[in-house]
Every structure is written in C-alpha cells, then in structure tokens.
Design a protein around this motif. Structure first.
Motif, PDB file in Angstrom:
ATOM      1  N   VAL A 228       0.850  -1.189   0.000  1.00 15.50           N
ATOM      2  CA  VAL A 228       0.000   0.000   0.000  1.00 15.50           C
ATOM      3  C   VAL A 228       0.883   1.235   0.000  1.00 15.50           C
ATOM      4  O   VAL A 228       1.700   1.424   0.914  1.00 15.50           O
ATOM      5  CB  VAL A 228      -0.930   0.025   1.231  1.00 15.50           C
ATOM      6  CG1 VAL A 228      -1.837   1.250   1.186  1.00 15.50           C
ATOM      7  CG2 VAL A 228      -1.767  -1.250   1.297  1.00 15.50           C
ATOM      8  N   TRP A 242      -2.564   3.987  -3.173  1.00 15.10           N
ATOM      9  CA  TRP A 242      -2.458   3.193  -4.400  1.00 15.10           C
ATOM     10  C   TRP A 242      -1.775   1.881  -4.046  1.00 15.10           C
ATOM     11  O   TRP A 242      -1.458   1.633  -2.881  1.00 15.10           O
ATOM     12  CB  TRP A 242      -1.658   3.970  -5.445  1.00 15.10           C
ATOM     13  CG  TRP A 242      -1.889   3.571  -6.879  1.00 15.10           C
ATOM     14  CD1 TRP A 242      -1.046   2.855  -7.671  1.00 15.10           C
ATOM     15  CD2 TRP A 242      -3.030   3.877  -7.684  1.00 15.10           C
ATOM     16  NE1 TRP A 242      -1.597   2.693  -8.920  1.00 15.10           N
ATOM     17  CE2 TRP A 242      -2.812   3.321  -8.961  1.00 15.10           C
ATOM     18  CE3 TRP A 242      -4.214   4.575  -7.461  1.00 15.10           C
ATOM     19  CZ2 TRP A 242      -3.725   3.417 -10.001  1.00 15.10           C
ATOM     20  CZ3 TRP A 242      -5.134   4.696  -8.489  1.00 15.10           C
ATOM     21  CH2 TRP A 242      -4.892   4.114  -9.745  1.00 15.10           C
ATOM     22  N   SER A 243      -1.592   1.020  -5.035  1.00 16.13           N
ATOM     23  CA  SER A 243      -0.933  -0.259  -4.785  1.00 16.13           C
ATOM     24  C   SER A 243       0.277  -0.415  -5.695  1.00 16.13           C
ATOM     25  O   SER A 243       0.348   0.192  -6.766  1.00 16.13           O
ATOM     26  CB  SER A 243      -1.899  -1.421  -5.025  1.00 16.13           C
ATOM     27  OG  SER A 243      -1.265  -2.668  -4.775  1.00 16.13           O
ATOM     28  N   MET A 264      -4.826  -2.466 -10.812  1.00 13.82           N
ATOM     29  CA  MET A 264      -5.506  -2.022  -9.601  1.00 13.82           C
ATOM     30  C   MET A 264      -6.836  -2.771  -9.447  1.00 13.82           C
ATOM     31  O   MET A 264      -7.205  -3.195  -8.356  1.00 13.82           O
ATOM     32  CB  MET A 264      -5.756  -0.514  -9.647  1.00 13.82           C
ATOM     33  CG  MET A 264      -4.581   0.317  -9.177  1.00 13.82           C
ATOM     34  SD  MET A 264      -4.215   0.172  -7.397  1.00 13.82           S
ATOM     35  CE  MET A 264      -5.509   1.211  -6.694  1.00 13.82           C
ATOM     36  N   HIS A 267      -6.049  -6.244  -8.109  1.00 13.85           N
ATOM     37  CA  HIS A 267      -5.715  -6.256  -6.680  1.00 13.85           C
ATOM     38  C   HIS A 267      -6.955  -6.018  -5.815  1.00 13.85           C
ATOM     39  O   HIS A 267      -7.125  -6.645  -4.763  1.00 13.85           O
ATOM     40  CB  HIS A 267      -4.657  -5.191  -6.385  1.00 13.85           C
ATOM     41  CG  HIS A 267      -3.260  -5.618  -6.738  1.00 13.85           C
ATOM     42  ND1 HIS A 267      -2.143  -5.107  -6.113  1.00 13.85           N
ATOM     43  CD2 HIS A 267      -2.806  -6.500  -7.661  1.00 13.85           C
ATOM     44  CE1 HIS A 267      -1.057  -5.668  -6.634  1.00 13.85           C
ATOM     45  NE2 HIS A 267      -1.437  -6.498  -7.580  1.00 13.85           N
ATOM     46  N   ILE A 268      -7.806  -5.131  -6.243  1.00  8.23           N
ATOM     47  CA  ILE A 268      -9.038  -4.858  -5.498  1.00  8.23           C
ATOM     48  C   ILE A 268      -9.900  -6.112  -5.439  1.00  8.23           C
ATOM     49  O   ILE A 268     -10.397  -6.496  -4.365  1.00  8.23           O
ATOM     50  CB  ILE A 268      -9.816  -3.690  -6.153  1.00  8.23           C
ATOM     51  CG1 ILE A 268      -9.063  -2.376  -5.949  1.00  8.23           C
ATOM     52  CG2 ILE A 268     -11.234  -3.592  -5.597  1.00  8.23           C
ATOM     53  CD1 ILE A 268      -9.538  -1.248  -6.856  1.00  8.23           C
ATOM     54  N   GLN A 289     -10.328   1.336  -0.078  1.00  6.08           N
ATOM     55  CA  GLN A 289      -9.453   2.507  -0.257  1.00  6.08           C
ATOM     56  C   GLN A 289      -8.923   2.546  -1.689  1.00  6.08           C
ATOM     57  O   GLN A 289      -8.943   3.585  -2.348  1.00  6.08           O
ATOM     58  CB  GLN A 289      -8.293   2.445   0.735  1.00  6.08           C
ATOM     59  CG  GLN A 289      -8.676   2.681   2.192  1.00  6.08           C
ATOM     60  CD  GLN A 289      -7.511   2.461   3.135  1.00  6.08           C
ATOM     61  OE1 GLN A 289      -6.430   2.027   2.728  1.00  6.08           O
ATOM     62  NE2 GLN A 289      -7.727   2.746   4.412  1.00  6.08           N
ATOM     63  N   TRP A 290      -8.440   1.412  -2.152  1.00  5.62           N
ATOM     64  CA  TRP A 290      -7.927   1.329  -3.522  1.00  5.62           C
ATOM     65  C   TRP A 290      -9.033   1.607  -4.545  1.00  5.62           C
ATOM     66  O   TRP A 290      -8.807   2.255  -5.558  1.00  5.62           O
ATOM     67  CB  TRP A 290      -7.318  -0.041  -3.780  1.00  5.62           C
ATOM     68  CG  TRP A 290      -5.973  -0.256  -3.145  1.00  5.62           C
ATOM     69  CD1 TRP A 290      -5.137   0.705  -2.650  1.00  5.62           C
ATOM     70  CD2 TRP A 290      -5.306  -1.502  -2.958  1.00  5.62           C
ATOM     71  NE1 TRP A 290      -3.994   0.129  -2.158  1.00  5.62           N
ATOM     72  CE2 TRP A 290      -4.052  -1.219  -2.338  1.00  5.62           C
ATOM     73  CE3 TRP A 290      -5.627  -2.824  -3.243  1.00  5.62           C
ATOM     74  CZ2 TRP A 290      -3.149  -2.227  -2.023  1.00  5.62           C
ATOM     75  CZ3 TRP A 290      -4.719  -3.829  -2.930  1.00  5.62           C
ATOM     76  CH2 TRP A 290      -3.496  -3.532  -2.319  1.00  5.62           C
ATOM     77  N   SER A 293      -9.596   5.298  -4.835  1.00  5.62           N
ATOM     78  CA  SER A 293      -8.508   5.918  -5.580  1.00  5.62           C
ATOM     79  C   SER A 293      -8.610   5.608  -7.067  1.00  5.62           C
ATOM     80  O   SER A 293      -8.379   6.488  -7.917  1.00  5.62           O
ATOM     81  CB  SER A 293      -7.158   5.425  -5.051  1.00  5.62           C
ATOM     82  OG  SER A 293      -6.922   5.894  -3.731  1.00  5.62           O
TER      83      SER A 293
END
Length: 301
Positions: A228, A242-243, A264, A267-268, A289-290, A293
């Motif tokens: 993160v 972000w990741s 992204m 990953h989410i 959160q991701w 964003s």
C-alpha cells in the motif's frame, strides 16, 4: 482447531463458479496474436522472448474463462474447452506437481531475476488448481482431483530447491517468479496461489491445503501494508492510497512498480475475495481505499 472449526463441513461446498477477477472475457479464440495448435491449445506470444508458447498459465486462464462462460450460458463448446485445458495441464504436469513454463524469463536489470526453462510460478499453480478443481466438480473424474492435489507439493519446496516457497518478513510467500537471488514477492501471483489452494481445500477438506492456506493468509495479513503506497509517488497523477505490483524495488535502486488501472482492478478484486473467504476486515478496508482511488483516477484519464 479454531481454523478447522471455521471450515467445518466445507468439504461439501462447491467452489465459486468464478474467480474474483472475472475470466469470462478471457476468450483467446477471439484474440489477435494468439495461435492454436492442431489440438486446439492456445499459444501465447511471450513478451520476454517474442516467441509463441503454450504456457500453462494462459492455458489454465483460458480454461477458467471457458468455465465462466459455460456456467453463464451452458454452451457445450465452452464445456469442451474446460476439459481440453485441464487434460493438457495433466499431460504436462511434472513429477513434483508443478506445471512447467518452457521458456526463459529474465527481468531486464543486472540484479533482476533470471529464470531458465523449465520453471514454475505461483500464479500458474493457483490458476491450474482452480481449473482442475472445477473440472473435477463438473465431471467427478478423480484424475482432476488427484492432479490438483499433486500440484500442492511445489508450494512446500523452497525456491532454493526449485520450488515456490519463499519468505517475506519471516512468513511464507508463494513466488510468481521464484529466483531466490531476486525475491520480488509479486502480490497477485501470491493471492491467486492462495485462492487455488483454498479452492482445493473447499472441494476436498484436505489438511495439507488447509495448512498452506492458513500460513499464506497469515502472511498476507502481516505483509499487506508493504503493498500500500500512501505517499505521493513520482507519478503525481496517481491518487493515494495506491498499490504496487511487487517489492522488487527493495532489491536494488528502483522506484516502486506502481500499478496500472487494470492491475488495480485485479488487486481490489483479489482482496475482496480474500475478505469473503476469511472475514478479515482489513482486506475489505484496503480494497475499498484502492477502489476509491481508482475511481478518482478514472475521472481524469
């Protein structure tokens, strides 16, 4: 005992029909730049070599895409592709349970990974196990269950011995690119491996799978914060948090590998699926959160 109680009776549960990253659009039959051999197996152009290769990762994902579409519309042609992919994986499986990638794979940096064919990958193993479990569920043919169970073994072999078991902060990490000299700890490959392992456990109640799943879940909980990014990166267009894709920047001087919007989304979805399977609130918290964003990013791109 607490973990076993949580999963009591789960060996009767059929795995989810779709993985968290929806494979339904993964229809290589309609993709340019893909070649099919005389047996109908897709060959993908490998970015690191420029050559076409029937690599097991793509074959497993092609089969999972067929499964997703078959589950949705019941088309027999998609059902046939499920078993074509699963049978090909069984035919190419190594004695150690791995599905070998038959091409060299090198990161273009003096200190980057150097993988010589044949090698194994956590994302390949996870996707292959997920497909084999679903083929077993549809057919009840034990050969698919046996192959999926055999595939667990490579997760117990250290990367120093040619397996996938690495280490991150004292915890196990199933490596997508398992060069022990360059342990870059790729996020999506690790989680796809976990989901395949969990699929097998849900279908069979196998204690080996439970042990691998539990250890991996504990590792992800401990190491999640490392993926993160809270501070503004060099690319100031990215909103925070972000990741990042992996932790390779720790191995040599290099900026973190910030994700594209496509990854992204992956990953989410992976974290949302981990929350669904564990109930661990932080997985959902970070995923949301991701997601916020990513929504901000898409408004301006």
């Amino acid at each position: 005992m607490a973990v076993m109680a949580l999963y009591a009776g789960c060996q009767t549960i059929k795995p989810e029909p779709l993985l968290p990253v929806i494979f339904e659009p993964f229809d290589l039959n309609k993709s340019p730049g893909v070649q099919f051999d005389s047996d109908g197996i897709p060959h993908i152009k490998i970015w690191s070599t420029g050559e076409f290769n029937a690599n097991p990762t793509s074959v497993a994902q092609w089969g999972l895409g067929a499964y997703a579409r078959y589950f949705k519309n019941g088309a027999e042609i998609e059902k046939a592709r499920i078993f074509k992919a699963a049978d090909w994986l069984i035919a190419t499986q190594s004695q150690n349970g791995g599905f070998p990638l038959q091409f060299d794979h090198n990161y273009p940096h003096p200190n980057g990974y150097r993988l010589k064919a044949p090698w194994y990958s956590a994302v390949t193993q996870g996707n292959a196990i997920s497909l084999l479990v679903r083929a077993y569920g549809e057919s009840k043919d034990s050969k698919y269950r046996v192959a999926a169970g055999k595939a667990l073994r490579v997760f117990t072999i250290p990367t120093t011995d040619g397996g996938l078991l690495g280490e991150l902060n004292g915890m196990p990490w199933y490596e997508e690119t398992p060069d022990p000299r360059d342990p870059n700890h790729i996020f999506n490959g690790f989680v796809f491996a976990l989901l395949g392992i969990n699929d097998y456990f849900l279908a069979t109640g196998d204690r080996r799978a439970l042990s691998l799943w539990s250890a991996g879940d504990a590792s992800l909980r401990k190491n999640l914060d490392a993926f993160v990014v809270h501070a503004a990166p060099e690319d100031a267009t990215l909103p925070m948090p972000w990741s990042i894709y992996d932790l390779q920047h720790r191995n040599f001087e290099k900026k973190p590998n910030y994700l594209t919007d496509f990854y992204m989304g992956i990953h989410i979805a992976l974290l949302r699926e981990m929350f669904k399977r564990t109930g661990y609130a932080k997985y959902l918290e970070v995923a949301e959160q991701w997601e916020r964003s990513l929504g901000e990013y898409k408004k301006t791109h």
